[in-house]
Design a protein around this motif. Structure first.
Motif, mmCIF file in Angstrom:
data_model
loop_
_atom_site.group_PDB
_atom_site.id
_atom_site.type_symbol
_atom_site.label_atom_id
_atom_site.label_comp_id
_atom_site.label_asym_id
_atom_site.label_seq_id
_atom_site.Cartn_x
_atom_site.Cartn_y
_atom_site.Cartn_z
ATOM 1 N N ARG A 179 0.758 -1.328 0.213
ATOM 2 C CA ARG A 179 -0.069 -0.162 0.034
ATOM 3 C C ARG A 179 1.034 1.111 -0.091
ATOM 4 O O ARG A 179 0.704 2.110 -0.842
ATOM 5 N N GLU A 180 1.847 1.335 0.745
ATOM 6 C CA GLU A 180 2.622 2.403 1.147
ATOM 7 C C GLU A 180 3.714 2.697 -0.225
ATOM 8 O O GLU A 180 3.469 3.809 -0.716
ATOM 9 N N ALA A 181 3.764 1.608 -0.926
ATOM 10 C CA ALA A 181 4.743 1.631 -2.103
ATOM 11 C C ALA A 181 3.800 2.323 -3.152
ATOM 12 O O ALA A 181 4.226 3.134 -3.950
ATOM 13 N N ARG A 182 2.632 1.645 -3.350
ATOM 14 C CA ARG A 182 1.744 2.368 -4.294
ATOM 15 C C ARG A 182 1.410 3.847 -4.160
ATOM 16 O O ARG A 182 1.261 4.639 -4.953
ATOM 17 N N LEU A 183 0.948 4.213 -2.752
ATOM 18 C CA LEU A 183 0.823 5.551 -2.370
ATOM 19 C C LEU A 183 1.946 6.351 -2.537
ATOM 20 O O LEU A 183 1.808 7.650 -3.273
ATOM 21 N N ALA A 184 3.151 5.979 -2.336
ATOM 22 C CA ALA A 184 4.398 6.800 -2.736
ATOM 23 C C ALA A 184 4.574 7.060 -4.193
ATOM 24 O O ALA A 184 5.098 8.076 -4.531
ATOM 25 N N ARG A 185 4.202 6.199 -4.982
ATOM 26 C CA ARG A 185 4.143 6.424 -6.473
ATOM 27 C C ARG A 185 3.011 7.118 -6.946
ATOM 28 O O ARG A 185 2.646 7.443 -8.315
#
Length: 282
Positions: free
Chosen positions: A136-142
């Motif tokens: 989730r955090e990786a996708r939000l960061a992108r």
């Protein structure tokens, strides 16, 4: 004891029709008979579709009907920060998760998913609820486009008691059992506008000290979602009156999307406000 307070809350994403006129007139009459207040709220969070031109046309239609309301009129588009703050409270409580699914993704998953919500639409299967926190955090960061959904089962468990509401449309008070679980993980912040009808309506009803919600029968089932949000956000519970809908000659409820004849069309044909009131029983 709070003074009875009613509101008519249309969205200016099209022209008002007789169905809107009925709801507005009913709210005004019930407020007057209760010795209460009648408010107008402009539900224009969907700013790409809700234009100022349509808002002004709506105000003109309501004034033509002879309605008067308290000023100032609340316009939701001016208060988005309030809705975002409410969403943040739910995120902080661990009850929301980002959903990165596209409409196509959801449609493909739904094809194999039999459960339907109270409106007959497939219940979201929880695809993004299964993502790990790291993912989730990786996708939000992108900065991938995403909506925010509520974990409905967790929300209901957090409340810990059956929910019900007072429904008065039958002429007497009936305590209706709510069933928010039937909706699944509904969207509380859309990708395109950053919020949703559900969040905005409960926040504004509390802010405006609304005591009675008088609206169409088509929103009866959504009350279950609103009860959950009222409990989670520590907002007051209200009394409800879901009235019948006005149909067209083919038995379909009047709708902007169907191009139902608008109040402006009727006015151009020589129909008077008194004609409209008589036809609708006022």
């Amino acid at each position: 004891m709070s003074r009875p307070t009613f509101r008519f809350a249309p969205s200016p994403n099209g022209r008002l029709h007789l169905g809107h006129a009925f709801s507005a007139l009913l709210n005004e009459r019930m407020a007057r008979e209760a010795g209460g207040r009648f408010l107008l709220r402009i539900e224009d969070i969907d700013q790409p579709r809700c234009t100022d031109e349509l808002t002004q046309a709506m105000l003109a239609d309501l004034a033509w009907l002879g309605l008067a309301w308290e000023e100032p009129v609340l316009r939701q588009s001016a208060h988005l920060a309030r809705y975002h703050a409410a969403q943040q409270r739910l995120r902080d409580a661990g009850l929301l998760y980002p959903c990165f699914c596209s409409r196509r993704d959801i449609a493909l998953k739904a094809a194999a998913h039999e459960t339907r919500d109270p409106e007959g639409q497939p219940v979201y299967p929880g695809t993004c609820r299964q993502l790990s926190q790291d993912e989730r955090e990786a996708r939000l960061a992108r900065a991938l486009p995403h909506a925010w959904r509520i974990v409905m089962d967790d929300a209901v468990a957090r409340i810990g008691e059956p929910l019900s509401f007072s429904e008065e449309s039958s002429g007497e008070v009936v305590h209706e059992r709510a069933c928010p679980e039937a909706w699944g993980d509904v969207v509380l912040a859309r990708k395109d506008i950053g919020t949703s009808y559900h969040i905005a309506v409960v926040v504004d009803d509390a802010r405006q000290a609304i005591t009675h919600v008088v609206r169409g029968r088509d929103l009866f089932q959504a009350t279950s979602i609103h009860l959950v949000l009222q409990q989670l956000l520590a907002l007051p519970t209200l009394r409800y009156f879901h009235h019948g809908l006005i149909d067209d000659a083919r038995g379909r409820k009047l709708s902007k999307s169907l191009g139902s004849r608008s109040l402006r069309d009727l006015r151009a044909e020589g129909v008077t406000p008194q004609d409209v009131r008589r036809a609708l029983g006022f």
